[in-house]
Design an enzyme around this catalytic site. Structure first.
Site, PDB file in Angstrom:
ATOM      1  CG  ASP A 108      -2.080  -1.156   1.392  1.00 39.63           C
ATOM      2  OD1 ASP A 108      -2.867  -1.915   0.478  1.00 39.63           O
ATOM      3  OD2 ASP A 108      -1.844  -1.989   2.467  1.00 39.63           O
TER       4      ASP A 108
HETATM    5  N1  URA Z   1      -1.774  -6.363   3.863  1.00 41.01           N
HETATM    6  C1  URA Z   1      -1.876  -4.963   4.038  1.00 41.01           C
HETATM    7  O1  URA Z   1      -2.604  -4.739   4.684  1.00 41.01           O
HETATM    8  N2  URA Z   1      -1.075  -3.604   3.547  1.00 41.01           N
HETATM    9  C2  URA Z   1       0.276  -4.147   2.604  1.00 41.01           C
HETATM   10  O2  URA Z   1       1.017  -3.736   2.015  1.00 41.01           O
HETATM   11  C3  URA Z   1       1.191  -5.508   2.782  1.00 41.01           C
HETATM   12  C4  URA Z   1      -0.292  -6.332   3.059  1.00 41.01           C
END
Ligand code: URA
Length: 239
Positions: A108
């Protein structure tokens, strides 16, 4: 610096299949397929390293040497190859990198940490294919102090968006005032999975960092820095 779409005939020529003109003839005569579909028109664009190109049913291989990097992705960078909103993209952090580089999976915008980038589509597929159950480890700073039973439930699997999460490994690393630091290892790759798992249990994530793929650890790479991976490193991803 990023692997933006290129015209099929140009890509074929770059791969050394034939001259650009000859490649156009190959396309028109129906010998080239992209992701399983024969392409006969000329405007088709493909994404090097991602689109599956075959000639007479056999894969067309890039002449470029496969390269692999482990990056400590900073917050605020997107893992897509381009961003309509103009936010910085992770591939731009790799200096003099292959023009076909792409990230293996995603993190993310607000998540930092270990991210592999490569020009090797097959390797990327292997890491992400559910049957390989590649383990990814995260450190999450979450709101509040979770009960032991909450962590045990996350380990066992919880019902998230209609589907039970696969077994995970969860441990409490530290308690800090009104937050806790948790280590969690999962092998699924649902979108925002870690954030959703904790939020579901009433402990929203304040801060999330991926620290390892399998036994390939981020170690002391600082934010925005990267290192090239060798074959021994690549094996660790699947341990
Ligand atoms: N889980 C999440 O919530 N975000 C990420 O970037 C990777 C795994």
């Amino acid at each position: 610096m990023n692997n933006s779409p290129v015209r099929l005939q140009k890509y074929l020529a770059q791969c050394g299949v034939a001259s650009r003109r000859k490649c156009e003839e190959l396309i028109v005569s129906g010998r080239i397929a992209v992701d399983g579909d024969i392409v006969v028109e000329m405007g088709k664009k493909i994404i090097p390293g991602k689109s599956r190109i075959t000639m007479d049913g056999r894969p067309v291989k890039s002449r470029e040497k496969a390269v692999y990097y482990l990056l400590n992705k900073p917050k605020g960078y997107v893992t897509t190859l381009s961003d309509p909103q103009g936010r910085p993209v992770v591939v731009s952090l790799i200096k003099n990198g292959s023009s076909r580089l792409f990230p293996v999976g995603r993190l993310d915008l607000d998540t930092e940490g270990a991210l592999i980038l490569t020009n090797d589509g097959q390797f990327a597929q292997k890491v992400q294919h559910p049957s390989n159950e590649t383990r990814k480890t995260y450190e999450a700073e979450i709101k509040g102090q979770p009960h032991r039973a909450t962590l045990a439930a996350l380990e066992k699997g919880i019902l998230l968006e209609g589907k039970i999460t696969a077994p995970a490994k969860v441990s409490l690393l530290a308690r800090r005032g009104n937050s806790s630091l948790i280590r969690i290892t999962i092998h699924e790759g649902r979108k925002r999975q870690v954030r959703k798992m904790f939020a579901h249990m009433g402990h929203p994530v304040f801060h999330l960092k991926r620290t390892a793929y399998g036994k390939l650890f981020l170690g002391n790479l600082s934010s925005g820095k990267y290192r090239q991976l060798d074959s021994r490193d690549l094996k660790k991803v699947f341990l």
